[in-house]
Design a protein around this motif. Structure first.
Motif, PDB file in Angstrom:
ATOM      1  N   TRP A 264       0.832  -1.209   0.000  1.00 21.05           N
ATOM      2  CA  TRP A 264       0.000   0.000   0.000  1.00 21.05           C
ATOM      3  C   TRP A 264       0.859   1.247   0.000  1.00 21.05           C
ATOM      4  O   TRP A 264       0.532   2.247  -0.661  1.00 21.05           O
ATOM      5  N   ALA A 265       1.995   1.212   0.748  1.00 23.80           N
ATOM      6  CA  ALA A 265       2.904   2.362   0.769  1.00 23.80           C
ATOM      7  C   ALA A 265       3.535   2.558  -0.604  1.00 23.80           C
ATOM      8  O   ALA A 265       3.715   3.695  -1.063  1.00 23.80           O
ATOM      9  N   ASP A 266       3.858   1.460  -1.286  1.00 22.97           N
ATOM     10  CA  ASP A 266       4.394   1.566  -2.649  1.00 22.97           C
ATOM     11  C   ASP A 266       3.381   2.200  -3.589  1.00 22.97           C
ATOM     12  O   ASP A 266       3.743   2.977  -4.480  1.00 22.97           O
ATOM     13  N   ASP A 267       2.111   1.881  -3.388  1.00 21.57           N
ATOM     14  CA  ASP A 267       1.065   2.487  -4.218  1.00 21.57           C
ATOM     15  C   ASP A 267       1.008   4.001  -3.991  1.00 21.57           C
ATOM     16  O   ASP A 267       0.858   4.776  -4.947  1.00 21.57           O
ATOM     17  N   VAL A 268       1.119   4.416  -2.732  1.00 15.93           N
ATOM     18  CA  VAL A 268       1.118   5.844  -2.431  1.00 15.93           C
ATOM     19  C   VAL A 268       2.346   6.506  -3.046  1.00 15.93           C
ATOM     20  O   VAL A 268       2.258   7.594  -3.629  1.00 15.93           O
ATOM     21  N   ARG A 269       3.499   5.853  -2.923  1.00 14.94           N
ATOM     22  CA  ARG A 269       4.727   6.411  -3.508  1.00 14.94           C
ATOM     23  C   ARG A 269       4.596   6.596  -5.011  1.00 14.94           C
ATOM     24  O   ARG A 269       5.008   7.619  -5.564  1.00 14.94           O
ATOM     25  N   SER A 270       4.014   5.613  -5.672  1.00 17.40           N
ATOM     26  CA  SER A 270       3.825   5.708  -7.116  1.00 17.40           C
ATOM     27  C   SER A 270       2.898   6.866  -7.470  1.00 17.40           C
ATOM     28  O   SER A 270       3.155   7.633  -8.401  1.00 17.40           O
ATOM     29  N   ARG A 271       1.820   7.008  -6.704  1.00 16.82           N
ATOM     30  CA  ARG A 271       0.869   8.099  -6.943  1.00 16.82           C
ATOM     31  C   ARG A 271       1.539   9.460  -6.768  1.00 16.82           C
ATOM     32  O   ARG A 271       1.377  10.365  -7.600  1.00 16.82           O
ATOM     33  N   LEU A 272       2.320   9.608  -5.694  1.00 15.25           N
ATOM     34  CA  LEU A 272       2.974  10.884  -5.422  1.00 15.25           C
ATOM     35  C   LEU A 272       4.084  11.174  -6.416  1.00 15.25           C
ATOM     36  O   LEU A 272       4.306  12.335  -6.791  1.00 15.25           O
ATOM     37  N   GLU A 273       4.779  10.143  -6.858  1.00 17.46           N
ATOM     38  CA  GLU A 273       5.824  10.343  -7.859  1.00 17.46           C
ATOM     39  C   GLU A 273       5.234  10.870  -9.160  1.00 17.46           C
ATOM     40  O   GLU A 273       5.799  11.770  -9.796  1.00 17.46           O
ATOM     41  N   GLN A 274       4.093  10.337  -9.562  1.00 21.82           N
ATOM     42  CA  GLN A 274       3.436  10.825 -10.773  1.00 21.82           C
ATOM     43  C   GLN A 274       2.990  12.276 -10.603  1.00 21.82           C
ATOM     44  O   GLN A 274       3.083  13.077 -11.549  1.00 21.82           O
ATOM     45  N   LYS A 275       2.520  12.634  -9.407  1.00 24.69           N
ATOM     46  CA  LYS A 275       2.156  14.017  -9.133  1.00 24.69           C
ATOM     47  C   LYS A 275       3.372  14.927  -9.246  1.00 24.69           C
ATOM     48  O   LYS A 275       3.317  16.015  -9.822  1.00 24.69           O
ATOM     49  N   GLN A 276       4.491  14.470  -8.672  1.00 22.88           N
ATOM     50  CA  GLN A 276       5.716  15.274  -8.718  1.00 22.88           C
ATOM     51  C   GLN A 276       6.203  15.444 -10.155  1.00 22.88           C
ATOM     52  O   GLN A 276       6.623  16.544 -10.550  1.00 22.88           O
ATOM     53  N   LEU A 277       6.139  14.400 -10.945  1.00 20.46           N
ATOM     54  CA  LEU A 277       6.554  14.504 -12.341  1.00 20.46           C
ATOM     55  C   LEU A 277       5.666  15.491 -13.099  1.00 20.46           C
ATOM     56  O   LEU A 277       6.154  16.292 -13.909  1.00 20.46           O
ATOM     57  N   SER A 278       4.380  15.449 -12.825  1.00 18.56           N
ATOM     58  CA  SER A 278       3.465  16.398 -13.452  1.00 18.56           C
ATOM     59  C   SER A 278       3.799  17.826 -13.026  1.00 18.56           C
ATOM     60  O   SER A 278       3.824  18.748 -13.857  1.00 18.56           O
ATOM     61  N   LEU A 279       4.055  18.013 -11.726  1.00 22.42           N
ATOM     62  CA  LEU A 279       4.416  19.335 -11.223  1.00 22.42           C
ATOM     63  C   LEU A 279       5.693  19.859 -11.862  1.00 22.42           C
ATOM     64  O   LEU A 279       5.783  21.031 -12.233  1.00 22.42           O
ATOM     65  N   LEU A 280       6.684  19.000 -11.970  1.00 22.23           N
ATOM     66  CA  LEU A 280       7.955  19.414 -12.566  1.00 22.23           C
ATOM     67  C   LEU A 280       7.765  19.814 -14.023  1.00 22.23           C
ATOM     68  O   LEU A 280       8.408  20.739 -14.518  1.00 22.23           O
ATOM     69  N   GLY A 281       6.858  19.125 -14.715  1.00 23.24           N
ATOM     70  CA  GLY A 281       6.550  19.506 -16.089  1.00 23.24           C
ATOM     71  C   GLY A 281       5.904  20.879 -16.154  1.00 23.24           C
ATOM     72  O   GLY A 281       6.265  21.713 -17.000  1.00 23.24           O
TER      73      GLY A 281
END
Length: 344
Positions: A264-281
């Motif tokens: 479940w923590a890995d799922d949260v990490r994946s979700r937040l990483e995608q958010k961060q990548l979107s933000l960086l874009g």
């Protein structure tokens, strides 16, 4: 948690103040320019503004005038930072409606004492003294009633964050998420043991249950950094944040619950990483449009540290470096990472 905006064109002073106040438990936003700070104030309402007096293009006094003339922002407490040579400006600032000033140079104690006194006069205290803060980005910590919670077990802390993420769960859902390698009976036993330890760490009323479903008590209502990060990320994706706020937001990202090893923590990490990548874009595009190509390069490099296969970021990095005449544009064009070398 009182929110403080700090404005100073000296990046060293800005970083120093930000570190001191963050460690003191405040939520801090920074800006190197009053014009950018005015954009930031469209989406972020602080409990206190701290501003240098002498800055290019717009002084701290002009910044103060604009705030006092704004209907929604006019009541925000305002503190000036000044050197000895600027005392005449300070007198003018007080006449314009500044609430206080702090002379430079100052010690960390000087700064926190002045700010605590100003916040008390405004009727504000650290939220941690009466509420709860849950921090999961780059750390795993819960502050309650002004102190860090001492957890009976690491798994109790993990269960707390699991409940925070999922709101309401059955014992089996939690057991399967936190102990996926265990059989049903053993996982259920571990859940109830951990639940008992969570309650011991906080209080017996910290977790409520009804119809075999479990949730954190509604009166805890913790301020959750992940939730705030995602709310601001949504605003950024809608184009509501300026470049300075985007820069601040991407620095809030961190590895979720370090030391935790659960699906479940890995799922949260994946979700937040995608958010961060979107933000960086979003941040890279905003920097490019503002002619801040060095900043754009830094945003692209951060994205590539997360996703080395992002062709768009390789192209953007090469283009930004080429624009500023950085010889590493050739390395970026060849898809070579040099991340041990700073872009500064």
């Amino acid at each position: 948690m009182p929110r403080i905006l700090v404005v100073d064109d000296d990046s060293a002073i800005l970083k120093l103040v930000s570190v001191i106040l963050s460690r003191a438990g405040h939520e801090v936003r920074t800006s190197t320019h009053p014009v950018e700070a005015l954009d930031l104030l469209k989406v972020f309402t602080p409990d206190l503004v701290i501003s240098d007096v002498v800055m290019p293009y717009m002084t701290g006094l002009e910044f103060l005038e604009k705030l006092r003339a704004h209907e929604q922002l006019s009541a925000i407490p305002f503190m000036l930072l000044s050197s000895h040579a600027e005392r005449g400006d300070v007198r003018r600032g007080m006449n314009l409606g500044a609430d206080d000033y702090l002379p430079k140079p100052f010690t960390p104690q000087d700064l926190t004492t002045a700010i605590d006194a100003r916040l008390r006069r405004a009727g504000l205290t650290l939220q941690g003294e009466s509420g709860m803060q849950a921090k999961g980005l780059g750390t795993a910590q819960v502050m309650w009633q002004g102190s860090a919670v001492s957890w009976v077990s690491r798994k109790a802390l993990e269960l707390f964050f699991y409940l925070l993420e999922h709101k309401e769960v059955t014992s089996w859902e939690a057991a399967e998420a936190l102990w996926p390698e265990k059989d049903e009976a053993r996982a259920s036993s571990l859940f109830h043991t951990t639940l008992h330890r969570l309650r011991r760490s906080l209080s017996n009323e910290a977790v409520v249950s009804a119809n075999r479903r479990y949730a954190l008590a509604s009166d805890l209502n913790p301020e959750y950094d992940v939730q705030r990060f995602e709310l601001l990320a949504a605003q950024a994706e809608q184009g509501s944040l300026g470049l300075e706020e985007l820069r601040e937001l991407v620095t809030q990202y961190g590895h979720f619950l370090p030391g935790t090893d659960s699906p479940w923590a890995d799922d949260v990490r994946s979700r937040l990483e995608q958010k961060q990548l979107s933000l960086l874009g979003v941040a890279a595009r905003a920097a490019t449009e503002a002619g801040r190509d060095r900043d754009a390069a830094q945003f692209h490099q951060r994205a590539l540290a997360l996703d080395p296969m992002s062709e768009l970021d390789w192209q953007g990095l090469a283009r930004a470096l080429d624009t500023i005449g950085d010889p590493r544009a050739r390395l970026a064009a060849q898809r070579e990472a040099w991340w041990a070398v700073d872009l500064d």
